[in-house]
Design an enzyme around this catalytic site. Structure first.
Site, PDB file in Angstrom:
ATOM      1  CG  ASN A   9      -8.604 -59.965 -55.097  1.00  0.00           C
ATOM      2  OD1 ASN A   9      -7.665 -59.789 -55.422  1.00  0.00           O
ATOM      3  ND2 ASN A   9      -9.299 -60.461 -56.041  1.00  0.00           N
ATOM      4  CE  LYS A  11     -10.453 -58.578 -59.431  1.00  0.00           C
ATOM      5  NZ  LYS A  11     -11.483 -59.261 -60.227  1.00  0.00           N
ATOM      6  CG  HIS A  95     -10.510 -64.693 -57.305  1.00  0.00           C
ATOM      7  ND1 HIS A  95     -10.695 -64.500 -58.535  1.00  0.00           N
ATOM      8  CD2 HIS A  95     -11.180 -63.739 -56.574  1.00  0.00           C
ATOM      9  CE1 HIS A  95     -11.359 -63.488 -58.890  1.00  0.00           C
ATOM     10  NE2 HIS A  95     -11.478 -62.932 -57.603  1.00  0.00           N
ATOM     11  CD  GLU A  97     -10.072 -62.580 -61.496  1.00  0.00           C
ATOM     12  OE1 GLU A  97      -8.930 -62.093 -61.188  1.00  0.00           O
ATOM     13  OE2 GLU A  97     -11.087 -61.595 -61.588  1.00  0.00           O
ATOM     14  CD  GLU A 167     -15.243 -62.895 -55.260  1.00  0.00           C
ATOM     15  OE1 GLU A 167     -15.139 -61.886 -54.974  1.00  0.00           O
ATOM     16  OE2 GLU A 167     -14.526 -63.463 -55.911  1.00  0.00           O
ATOM     17  N   GLY A 173     -16.340 -58.037 -61.757  1.00  0.00           N
ATOM     18  CA  GLY A 173     -15.498 -57.012 -62.529  1.00  0.00           C
ATOM     19  C   GLY A 173     -16.479 -56.618 -63.831  1.00  0.00           C
ATOM     20  CB  SER A 212     -20.097 -55.507 -59.679  1.00  0.00           C
ATOM     21  OG  SER A 212     -19.488 -56.006 -60.592  1.00  0.00           O
TER      22      SER A 212
END
Ligand code: PEP
Length: 261
Positions: A9, A11, A95, A97, A167, A173, A212
């Site tokens: 991904n 992003k 996701h 985010e 996730e 991140g 990560s």
């Protein structure tokens, strides 16, 4: 046998020249013998370019998001059939985010999942708890709610053509991964929730870990029996790192020799 998946991904990163260079390097160095499905998810505007670069290669293309609607007056949105038209085969939905920054709720995510399936593409459903939810022992209830919003709308059979990515939000991140045991526990739980509705689909469902993942920790995480590969953010922007992760996923099958359903 569940074939592992490594999904990158990107992003909101990249440029036409940087993407082209990265994809060409990946295609050159990816070992065609590795039994792993490799997918990259560039930003929307670069998808058509990426499709041209990858044409005929081993790496598949996916999109980071999609509109739940099929067509019409939805300014700024992109439909699943458009993604298919430019060469995508996979689409990430839900996701963290998108859920956190753009307030996407479980029902909208389930509708996006349905739209992706309807277009004949493979949805990658992201689920995961925040740190606060984990510390309050709500991990299982959160991921079950996110998963079952999709089965309630689309049926467990919809996972015959879908992928799940666990996730944990606190691991995305941050450089802090779930331990292999923490990941395994949630993956096994997710599989059991699907198995309660359809054991055959649960046995074949690929559940990826994201948060990560790097070249240095992938092998340990992928060695868990219910971890079928990774959804990779930051490390997917480096050819060296991403290829190490692909290799770790490929070796998981040959080293473990486990006959997976
Ligand atoms: C992600 O974006 O889905 C992700 C897992 O990011 P990272 O690998 O950087 O934690």
């Amino acid at each position: 046998m569940r074939r592992p998946v490594v999904a990158g991904n990107w992003k909101m990163h990249g440029s036409r020249s940087a993407n082209g260079a990265l994809l060409r390097e990946l295609e050159q160095r990816l070992n065609p013998e590795w039994p792993v499905d490799v997918v990259v998810f560039p930003p929307f505007v670069y998808l058509a370019d990426a499709a041209r670069t990858l044409d005929g290669g081993q790496i598949r293309l996916g999109a980071q998001d999609v509109c739940a609607e099929a067509t019409g007056a939805f300014t700024g949105q992109v439909s699943a059939s458009m993604l298919k038209d430019v060469g995508c085969r996979y689409v990430i939905v839900g996701h963290s985010e998108r859920r956190r920054l753009y307030h996407e709720d479980d029902v909208l995510v389930a509708r996006k999942f349905a739209a992706v399936l309807h277009a004949g593409l493979t949805p990658v459903l992201c689920v995961g708890e925040t740190l606060e939810e984990r510390e309050n022992h709500h991990t299982e209830s959160v991921v079950a709610r996110q998963l079952e919003a999709v089965t309630a709308m689309n049926g467990a059979a919809s996972f015959a053509s879908g992928i799940v990515a666990y996730e944990p939000v606190w691991a995305i991140g941050t450089g802090r991964t779930a331990s292999p045991q923490q990941a395994q526990a949630v993956h096994a739980y997710l599989r059991s929730r699907i198995a309660a509705q359809d054991a055959n689909i649960a046995g074949h469902l690929r559940i990826l870990y994201g948060g990560s993942v790097k070249g240095g920790n992938a092998a340990e995480i992928f060695s868990m029996p219910d971890v079928d590969g990774g959804l990779v953010g930051g490390a997917s922007l480096s050819a060296d790192e991403f290829l190490k992760i692909c290799e770790a996923a490929a070796q998981r099958e040959t080293v473990s020799g486990t006959v997976r359903p």
